[in-house]
Motif scaffolding. Structure first.
Motif, short mmCIF file in Angstrom:
data_model
loop_
_atom_site.label_atom_id
_atom_site.label_comp_id
_atom_site.label_asym_id
_atom_site.label_seq_id
_atom_site.Cartn_x
_atom_site.Cartn_y
_atom_site.Cartn_z
N MET A 82 -14.33 6.49 7.09
CA MET A 82 -13.09 6.02 6.54
C MET A 82 -11.64 6.19 7.55
N SER A 83 -11.23 5.15 7.91
CA SER A 83 -10.13 5.45 8.62
C SER A 83 -8.94 5.82 7.82
N VAL A 84 -7.90 6.35 8.68
CA VAL A 84 -6.59 6.88 7.94
C VAL A 84 -5.78 5.68 7.56
N VAL A 85 -5.14 5.92 6.32
CA VAL A 85 -3.99 4.79 6.02
C VAL A 85 -2.88 5.21 6.47
N ARG A 86 -2.40 4.18 7.20
CA ARG A 86 -1.16 4.32 8.02
C ARG A 86 0.07 3.98 6.88
N LYS A 87 0.96 4.65 7.13
CA LYS A 87 2.41 4.69 6.25
C LYS A 87 3.15 3.59 6.72
N THR A 88 2.83 2.45 6.51
CA THR A 88 3.44 1.28 6.91
C THR A 88 4.72 0.89 6.00
N LYS A 89 5.71 0.19 6.36
CA LYS A 89 6.63 -0.34 5.53
C LYS A 89 6.04 -1.07 4.30
N SER A 90 5.18 -1.68 4.55
CA SER A 90 4.46 -2.38 3.19
C SER A 90 3.81 -1.50 2.43
N VAL A 91 2.96 -0.49 2.91
CA VAL A 91 2.60 0.45 2.25
C VAL A 91 3.49 1.27 1.13
N LYS A 92 4.55 1.65 2.10
CA LYS A 92 5.62 2.44 1.50
C LYS A 92 6.05 1.68 0.08
N THR A 93 6.56 0.53 0.45
CA THR A 93 7.04 -0.47 -0.64
C THR A 93 6.30 -0.49 -1.81
N LEU A 94 4.73 -0.58 -1.57
CA LEU A 94 3.90 -0.80 -2.91
C LEU A 94 3.96 0.36 -3.60
N MET A 95 3.84 1.69 -2.69
CA MET A 95 3.73 2.94 -3.30
C MET A 95 4.77 3.28 -4.25
N SER A 96 6.00 2.86 -3.75
CA SER A 96 7.11 3.12 -4.49
C SER A 96 7.25 2.31 -5.76
N ILE A 97 6.79 1.16 -5.71
CA ILE A 97 6.72 0.42 -6.83
C ILE A 97 5.80 0.94 -7.82
N PHE A 98 4.59 1.47 -7.51
CA PHE A 98 3.97 2.16 -8.57
C PHE A 98 4.76 3.41 -8.98
N GLU A 99 5.22 4.11 -8.14
CA GLU A 99 5.99 5.40 -8.54
C GLU A 99 6.94 5.15 -9.45
N ALA A 100 7.51 3.72 -9.53
CA ALA A 100 8.80 3.51 -10.30
C ALA A 100 8.42 3.03 -11.63
N SER A 101 7.02 2.44 -11.87
CA SER A 101 6.72 1.84 -12.88
C SER A 101 5.75 2.55 -13.77
N GLY A 102 6.01 2.40 -15.08
CA GLY A 102 5.36 3.37 -16.19
C GLY A 102 4.27 2.66 -16.42
N SER A 103 3.71 1.37 -16.20
CA SER A 103 2.73 0.63 -16.57
C SER A 103 2.02 0.07 -15.58
N ALA A 104 0.92 -0.50 -15.75
CA ALA A 104 -0.17 -0.85 -14.86
C ALA A 104 0.63 -2.20 -14.31
N LEU A 105 0.14 -2.88 -13.28
CA LEU A 105 0.75 -4.20 -12.67
C LEU A 105 -0.39 -4.86 -12.01
N SER A 106 -0.34 -6.31 -12.49
CA SER A 106 -1.22 -7.25 -12.11
C SER A 106 -1.16 -7.50 -10.49
N VAL A 107 -2.12 -7.77 -9.93
CA VAL A 107 -2.11 -8.33 -8.56
C VAL A 107 -1.16 -9.55 -8.42
N VAL A 108 -1.57 -10.50 -9.36
CA VAL A 108 -0.62 -11.65 -9.48
C VAL A 108 0.63 -11.51 -9.29
#
Ligand SMILES: [Mn+2]
Ligand SMILES: [Mn+2]
Ligand SMILES: [Zn+2]
Ligand SMILES: [Zn+2]
Lengths: 126, 126
Positions: B1-27
């Motif tokens: 398995m390759s290392v996951v790079r902390k790109t701008k997009s990855v950080k954006t998504l991770m912070s969205i999940f951090e900030a959200s109290g509920s699940a998020l649909s891909v759509v």
DNA sequence: ATTATTAATGCAACTTAGTTGCAAAAATAT
DNA sequence: ATATTTTTGCAACTAAGTTGCATTAATAAT
């Protein structure tokens, strides 16, 4: 609600469910029946049979729709907990007759519970 | 398995999940992020974060995919029974911390159990 | 700091499940 | 037999998710 007419296509689908011991995915039904009827017809008949209480539906592990005629299900018992089992090896999906108890939640009203178990079926355990 | 790079997009998504109290649909995520990144990128990052154990996924009542960063989930605990609750009124989906016991089945090996409860959430009960 | 390496991204094109409108055909009622 | 209503086929569409490939960004090596 209008009466469901016993057309040739309806009879075909109903006999498929009668003959089958497991659940059937819509994708498979459409494929299997493609020479006999249009896929739109398959979708619409399944919808009608479900509304009528003849069959019931649920979502498989990959998000696709499945239907089954479960022996324990009658028209107005569709909201009880009724688990399904999907075999990761052969892909078969079955209705389970076991009871799964969902604890009451404070602050929330549970109206339905969908339980999908995944693993190896009896045939694939060897 | 390759290392996951902390790109701008990855950080954006991770912070969205951090900030959200509920699940998020891909759509919803694709829609919300469409000016910042391509939908393919959203799909691929979610896949990677799940492989990494940062988030987990499940299928909603309509067959669409949801992701959540659940507080109780760690990398190697993803196969325990972990129910989700989907509100039929506001559409919100939440991770539940309750335990649901699945009875052992003879002749079958259960490897995972997906439990999706549907009903009215705390906010919509009034 | 530059350069080389590897992973991530954007894009466009594609696949597939499921839906819709409408005219034609089949069931049922009169 | 005819009229009414439901069902069907068809073609066109929608929307979620995937794929290949060239470009760009992140990290490692020099
Ligand atoms: Mn069933
Ligand atoms: Mn969760
Ligand atoms: Zn099997
Ligand atoms: Zn709600």
């Amino acid at each position: 609600m209008s009466v469901v007419r016993k057309t040739k296509s309806v009879k075909t689908l109903m006999s498929i469910f009668e003959a089958s011991g497991s659940a059937l995915s819509v994708v498979d039904l459409v494929e299997q029946l493609k020479v006999q009827m249009n896929k739109t017809t398959v979708y619409r008949i399944l919808e009608r049979l479900e509304g009528e209480g003849t069959i019931h539906s649920f979502i498989g592990s990959n998000g696709l729709k499945w239907y089954a005629k479960c022996s324990t299900c009658t028209k107005h018992e569709h909201d009880d907990v009724h688990p399904h089992f999907e075999c990761r090896d052969c892909g078969k999906v079955e209705c389970l007759e076991i009871e799964v108890t969902i604890p009451k939640l404070k602050n929330r009203l549970i109206e339905s519970a969908d339980v999908l178990l995944t693993g190896q079926c009896a045939d694939c355990l060897n």
